[in-house]
Design a protein around this motif. Sequence first.
Motif, mmCIF file in Angstrom:
data_model
loop_
_atom_site.group_PDB
_atom_site.id
_atom_site.type_symbol
_atom_site.label_atom_id
_atom_site.label_comp_id
_atom_site.label_asym_id
_atom_site.label_seq_id
_atom_site.Cartn_x
_atom_site.Cartn_y
_atom_site.Cartn_z
ATOM 1 N N VAL A 271 1.393 7.469 6.697
ATOM 2 C CA VAL A 271 1.908 6.197 7.202
ATOM 3 C C VAL A 271 0.861 5.544 8.098
ATOM 4 O O VAL A 271 0.555 4.352 7.959
ATOM 5 C CB VAL A 271 3.240 6.401 7.970
ATOM 6 N N VAL A 272 0.275 6.336 8.993
ATOM 7 C CA VAL A 272 -0.759 5.835 9.903
ATOM 8 C C VAL A 272 -1.963 5.315 9.121
ATOM 9 O O VAL A 272 -2.503 4.247 9.424
ATOM 10 C CB VAL A 272 -1.174 6.933 10.916
ATOM 11 N N LYS A 273 -2.378 6.044 8.102
ATOM 12 C CA LYS A 273 -3.522 5.630 7.291
ATOM 13 C C LYS A 273 -3.275 4.265 6.653
ATOM 14 O O LYS A 273 -4.123 3.376 6.714
ATOM 15 C CB LYS A 273 -3.813 6.663 6.200
ATOM 16 N N HIS A 274 -2.103 4.092 6.043
ATOM 17 C CA HIS A 274 -1.810 2.824 5.372
ATOM 18 C C HIS A 274 -1.661 1.676 6.376
ATOM 19 O O HIS A 274 -2.064 0.543 6.079
ATOM 20 C CB HIS A 274 -0.567 2.952 4.496
ATOM 21 N N LEU A 275 -1.101 1.947 7.541
ATOM 22 C CA LEU A 275 -1.036 0.910 8.581
ATOM 23 C C LEU A 275 -2.442 0.536 9.042
ATOM 24 O O LEU A 275 -2.758 -0.654 9.196
ATOM 25 C CB LEU A 275 -0.188 1.387 9.765
ATOM 26 N N ASN A 276 -3.310 1.534 9.244
ATOM 27 C CA ASN A 276 -4.682 1.255 9.659
ATOM 28 C C ASN A 276 -5.484 0.543 8.579
ATOM 29 O O ASN A 276 -6.415 -0.198 8.887
ATOM 30 C CB ASN A 276 -5.396 2.541 10.088
ATOM 31 N N ASP A 277 -5.136 0.760 7.305
ATOM 32 C CA ASP A 277 -5.779 0.013 6.219
ATOM 33 C C ASP A 277 -5.458 -1.479 6.321
ATOM 34 O O ASP A 277 -6.260 -2.319 5.940
ATOM 35 C CB ASP A 277 -5.330 0.536 4.846
ATOM 36 N N LYS B 129 0.825 -1.214 0.000
ATOM 37 C CA LYS B 129 0.000 0.000 0.000
ATOM 38 C C LYS B 129 0.859 1.265 0.000
ATOM 39 O O LYS B 129 0.634 2.182 -0.761
ATOM 40 C CB LYS B 129 -0.931 0.020 1.210
ATOM 41 N N PHE B 130 1.841 1.278 0.874
ATOM 42 C CA PHE B 130 2.629 2.492 1.080
ATOM 43 C C PHE B 130 3.678 2.695 -0.013
ATOM 44 O O PHE B 130 3.790 3.773 -0.581
ATOM 45 C CB PHE B 130 3.294 2.446 2.453
ATOM 46 N N LEU B 131 4.452 1.656 -0.306
ATOM 47 C CA LEU B 131 5.531 1.792 -1.284
ATOM 48 C C LEU B 131 5.051 1.545 -2.713
ATOM 49 O O LEU B 131 5.668 2.028 -3.654
ATOM 50 C CB LEU B 131 6.666 0.820 -0.955
ATOM 51 N N LYS C 129 -0.064 6.775 17.925
ATOM 52 C CA LYS C 129 0.534 6.752 19.267
ATOM 53 C C LYS C 129 1.775 5.854 19.272
ATOM 54 O O LYS C 129 2.821 6.226 19.818
ATOM 55 C CB LYS C 129 -0.483 6.266 20.301
ATOM 56 N N PHE C 130 1.662 4.689 18.665
ATOM 57 C CA PHE C 130 2.785 3.756 18.591
ATOM 58 C C PHE C 130 4.013 4.436 17.981
ATOM 59 O O PHE C 130 5.104 4.406 18.547
ATOM 60 C CB PHE C 130 2.371 2.531 17.761
ATOM 61 N N LEU C 131 3.841 5.064 16.830
ATOM 62 C CA LEU C 131 4.962 5.704 16.136
ATOM 63 C C LEU C 131 5.462 6.949 16.860
ATOM 64 O O LEU C 131 6.668 7.138 17.027
ATOM 65 C CB LEU C 131 4.558 6.051 14.699
ATOM 66 N N THR C 132 4.538 7.790 17.300
ATOM 67 C CA THR C 132 4.924 9.026 17.980
ATOM 68 C C THR C 132 5.655 8.727 19.279
ATOM 69 O O THR C 132 6.690 9.335 19.569
ATOM 70 C CB THR C 132 3.692 9.907 18.247
ATOM 71 N N ASP C 133 5.128 7.787 20.062
ATOM 72 C CA ASP C 133 5.780 7.447 21.333
ATOM 73 C C ASP C 133 7.196 6.925 21.109
ATOM 74 O O ASP C 133 8.122 7.305 21.814
ATOM 75 C CB ASP C 133 4.967 6.405 22.102
ATOM 76 N N TRP C 134 7.360 6.034 20.142
ATOM 77 C CA TRP C 134 8.666 5.418 19.945
ATOM 78 C C TRP C 134 9.645 6.380 19.295
ATOM 79 O O TRP C 134 10.822 6.429 19.644
ATOM 80 C CB TRP C 134 8.533 4.155 19.095
ATOM 81 N N VAL C 135 9.183 7.177 18.340
ATOM 82 C CA VAL C 135 10.086 7.984 17.529
ATOM 83 C C VAL C 135 10.336 9.377 18.092
ATOM 84 O O VAL C 135 11.466 9.851 18.097
ATOM 85 C CB VAL C 135 9.541 8.093 16.083
ATOM 86 N N SER C 136 9.310 10.026 18.585
ATOM 87 C CA SER C 136 9.412 11.460 18.885
ATOM 88 C C SER C 136 9.631 11.805 20.348
ATOM 89 O O SER C 136 9.797 12.978 20.667
ATOM 90 C CB SER C 136 8.140 12.166 18.406
ATOM 91 N N ARG C 137 9.641 10.828 21.209
ATOM 92 C CA ARG C 137 9.782 11.120 22.640
ATOM 93 C C ARG C 137 10.988 10.402 23.226
ATOM 94 O O ARG C 137 11.265 9.259 22.873
ATOM 95 C CB ARG C 137 8.530 10.651 23.374
ATOM 96 N N PRO C 138 11.689 11.047 24.137
ATOM 97 C CA PRO C 138 12.749 10.339 24.876
ATOM 98 C C PRO C 138 12.131 9.249 25.754
ATOM 99 O O PRO C 138 10.965 9.327 26.129
ATOM 100 C CB PRO C 138 13.378 11.437 25.745
ATOM 101 N N HIS C 139 12.917 8.229 26.072
ATOM 102 C CA HIS C 139 12.441 7.103 26.890
ATOM 103 C C HIS C 139 13.464 6.772 27.962
ATOM 104 O O HIS C 139 14.656 7.004 27.784
ATOM 105 C CB HIS C 139 12.256 5.853 26.026
#
Length: 196
Positions: free
Chosen positions: A120-126, A101-103, A134-144
């Motif tokens: 990206v979220v739309k194609h994953l939800n498809d 779908k995406f590529l 939330k999955f992507l934002t939490d992992w990618v955009s926030r320190p842990h």
Amino acid sequence: GLAEYLGELLMVRSGLVAPDEYKETLNGSISGLMLRTGRNWRSLEDTAIASQLLRAGSANWNEMRRDQDYYHEGALLWLNADAIIREKTEGKKSIEDFCKKFLGKNDARGDAVPYDLAEVVKHLNDVVPYDWEKFLTDWVSRPHDALPLDLVGRIGYRLQFSPTPSNRRPGQGHSAILHSIGVAFGENGEISDIVP
């Protein structure tokens, strides 16, 4: 990270890398990334933004500053996404459905087409409904505080420390006991790295 993950997947599927070899590589990536204390202040996204600064490495504070973690940790992110897709669809779908779908949406002869998180979220939800944003934002955009290790169980493995120390890394010639006392020693016995 997606390109890194797909490259690793293709190497195993084509027979260039044995599955057990890939498991060792995966174990090494997870083991090394677990020590990245820089995750407390620098997001995965920032390792991509600061790539030109992180590419050269440093003689000091590598675990605290982070490396170009978007490669290997990004691959773990997509491995986790693949596992979530397989789990939620009972094995009927995988990351390949997302990639189609995406590529597969652009003509190979056309111009490069930018994308954003929403796409990206739309194609994953498809492929399978999930809180992908939330999955992507939490992992990618926030320190842990730590590497998200729920993926290990999700892919059917578990991490455990061996009762037998393996202080030597093949080909590197130094003693590394980073996971126990947080120190690596060079050939001359000097401390070559620490985990703060």
